[in-house]
Design a protein around this motif. Structure first.
Motif, PDB file in Angstrom:
ATOM      1  N   ALA A 117       0.898 -15.485 -24.539  1.00  0.00           N
ATOM      2  CA  ALA A 117       0.391 -15.135 -25.866  1.00  0.00           C
ATOM      3  C   ALA A 117      -1.090 -15.491 -25.983  1.00  0.00           C
ATOM      4  N   GLY A 118      -1.475 -16.621 -25.458  1.00  0.00           N
ATOM      5  CA  GLY A 118      -2.872 -17.043 -25.486  1.00  0.00           C
ATOM      6  C   GLY A 118      -3.764 -16.111 -24.683  1.00  0.00           C
ATOM      7  N   GLU A 119      -3.286 -15.704 -23.531  1.00  0.00           N
ATOM      8  CA  GLU A 119      -4.065 -14.780 -22.697  1.00  0.00           C
ATOM      9  C   GLU A 119      -4.222 -13.419 -23.383  1.00  0.00           C
ATOM     10  N   ARG A 120      -3.194 -12.985 -24.082  1.00  0.00           N
ATOM     11  CA  ARG A 120      -3.287 -11.716 -24.828  1.00  0.00           C
ATOM     12  C   ARG A 120      -4.368 -11.803 -25.902  1.00  0.00           C
ATOM     13  N   LYS A 121      -4.389 -12.933 -26.620  1.00  0.00           N
ATOM     14  CA  LYS A 121      -5.413 -13.128 -27.647  1.00  0.00           C
ATOM     15  C   LYS A 121      -6.806 -13.155 -27.021  1.00  0.00           C
ATOM     16  N   GLU A 122      -6.938 -13.846 -25.908  1.00  0.00           N
ATOM     17  CA  GLU A 122      -8.226 -13.928 -25.233  1.00  0.00           C
ATOM     18  C   GLU A 122      -8.671 -12.554 -24.737  1.00  0.00           C
ATOM     19  N   LEU A 123      -7.746 -11.792 -24.196  1.00  0.00           N
ATOM     20  CA  LEU A 123      -8.071 -10.442 -23.729  1.00  0.00           C
ATOM     21  C   LEU A 123      -8.527  -9.571 -24.894  1.00  0.00           C
ATOM     22  N   ALA A 124      -7.784  -9.619 -25.997  1.00  0.00           N
ATOM     23  CA  ALA A 124      -8.155  -8.825 -27.175  1.00  0.00           C
ATOM     24  C   ALA A 124      -9.537  -9.230 -27.683  1.00  0.00           C
ATOM     25  N   ALA A 125      -9.804 -10.528 -27.710  1.00  0.00           N
ATOM     26  CA  ALA A 125     -11.109 -11.011 -28.176  1.00  0.00           C
ATOM     27  C   ALA A 125     -12.223 -10.564 -27.238  1.00  0.00           C
ATOM     28  N   ALA A 126     -11.987 -10.655 -25.941  1.00  0.00           N
ATOM     29  CA  ALA A 126     -13.003 -10.245 -24.962  1.00  0.00           C
ATOM     30  C   ALA A 126     -13.274  -8.741 -25.064  1.00  0.00           C
ATOM     31  N   LEU A 127     -12.219  -7.943 -25.189  1.00  0.00           N
ATOM     32  CA  LEU A 127     -12.405  -6.493 -25.331  1.00  0.00           C
ATOM     33  C   LEU A 127     -13.164  -6.171 -26.615  1.00  0.00           C
ATOM     34  N   SER A 128     -12.848  -6.872 -27.696  1.00  0.00           N
ATOM     35  CA  SER A 128     -13.555  -6.656 -28.963  1.00  0.00           C
ATOM     36  C   SER A 128     -15.037  -6.964 -28.826  1.00  0.00           C
ATOM     37  N   LYS A 129     -15.361  -8.034 -28.132  1.00  0.00           N
ATOM     38  CA  LYS A 129     -16.770  -8.386 -27.925  1.00  0.00           C
ATOM     39  C   LYS A 129     -17.502  -7.301 -27.147  1.00  0.00           C
ATOM     40  N   ILE A 130     -16.865  -6.803 -26.110  1.00  0.00           N
ATOM     41  CA  ILE A 130     -17.486  -5.743 -25.302  1.00  0.00           C
ATOM     42  C   ILE A 130     -17.659  -4.485 -26.137  1.00  0.00           C
ATOM     43  N   GLU A 131     -16.603  -4.095 -26.875  1.00  0.00           N
ATOM     44  CA  GLU A 131     -16.706  -2.914 -27.739  1.00  0.00           C
ATOM     45  C   GLU A 131     -17.833  -3.075 -28.753  1.00  0.00           C
ATOM     46  N   GLN A 132     -17.899  -4.249 -29.352  1.00  0.00           N
ATOM     47  CA  GLN A 132     -18.932  -4.509 -30.360  1.00  0.00           C
ATOM     48  C   GLN A 132     -20.322  -4.420 -29.726  1.00  0.00           C
ATOM     49  N   SER A 133     -20.482  -4.970 -28.542  1.00  0.00           N
ATOM     50  CA  SER A 133     -21.799  -4.936 -27.894  1.00  0.00           C
ATOM     51  C   SER A 133     -22.210  -3.517 -27.528  1.00  0.00           C
ATOM     52  N   LEU A 134     -21.230  -2.630 -27.369  1.00  0.00           N
ATOM     53  CA  LEU A 134     -21.516  -1.227 -27.047  1.00  0.00           C
ATOM     54  C   LEU A 134     -21.567  -0.351 -28.294  1.00  0.00           C
ATOM     55  N   GLY A 135     -21.345  -0.955 -29.460  1.00  0.00           N
ATOM     56  CA  GLY A 135     -21.414  -0.205 -30.709  1.00  0.00           C
ATOM     57  C   GLY A 135     -20.215   0.681 -30.960  1.00  0.00           C
ATOM     58  N   LEU A 136     -19.070   0.348 -30.397  1.00  0.00           N
ATOM     59  CA  LEU A 136     -17.860   1.154 -30.586  1.00  0.00           C
ATOM     60  C   LEU A 136     -17.108   0.695 -31.826  1.00  0.00           C
TER      61      LEU A 136
END
Length: 149
Positions: A117-136
């Motif tokens: 569950a923790g890894e899922r949260k971390e993955l979601a957070a990391a993907l969100s950061k990347i999306e945000q940095s790309l303006g998605l």
């Protein structure tokens, strides 16, 4: 990283596509159109769908034609420019979208079951950061504000 993300995206997409292809006769581009229209609060153009999904406009155009033929989506006129139109789900399309989402989320959970569950949260957070940095766009509200006409 791009190679790994692309490979992962292709595998996950293929795994999920079994669900909507076998049960509903949708291919991946058709699902992308359906999903984009399903999570938005208002109609949008095929060009916007192409941009959001990073899918070539001719591929989206073919998917739109197929979905319109099946009465899953429909065209609506732009009130500001009658020459321009947008796309939206029909009631049948909305029902299909609402039926598919829980099935796909279940399949997604199967795919992610190798993570805690923790890894899922971390993955979601990391993907969100990347999306945000790309303006998605990351939320329904952001996608709706991004336009579409």
């Amino acid at each position: 990283m791009p190679f790994r993300l692309n490979r992962l995206a292709a595998e996950v997409s293929a795994a999920l596509s079994v669900e909507y292809r076998e049960r509903y006769g949708l291919d991946i581009p058709e699902w992308r159109v359906l999903a984009t229209l399903g999570f938005r609060e208002r109609a949008c153009t095929a060009q916007y769908i192409s941009y959001c999904t990073r899918t070539h406009k001719s591929t989206i155009s073919r998917a739109v034609t197929a979905l319109m033929r099946r009465k899953i989506i429909e065209r609506v006129a732009n009130p500001d420019d009658r020459r321009e139109f947008a796309l939206q789900l029909t009631p049948r399309g909305r029902q299909l979208y609402e039926e598919l989402i829980p099935r796909l989320l279940g399949k997604e959970q199967e795919i992610l079951s190798c993570l805690s569950a923790g890894e899922r949260k971390e993955l979601a957070a990391a993907l969100s950061k990347i999306e945000q940095s790309l303006g998605l766009a990351q939320t329904i509200g952001a996608a709706t504000k991004a336009g579409g006409y």
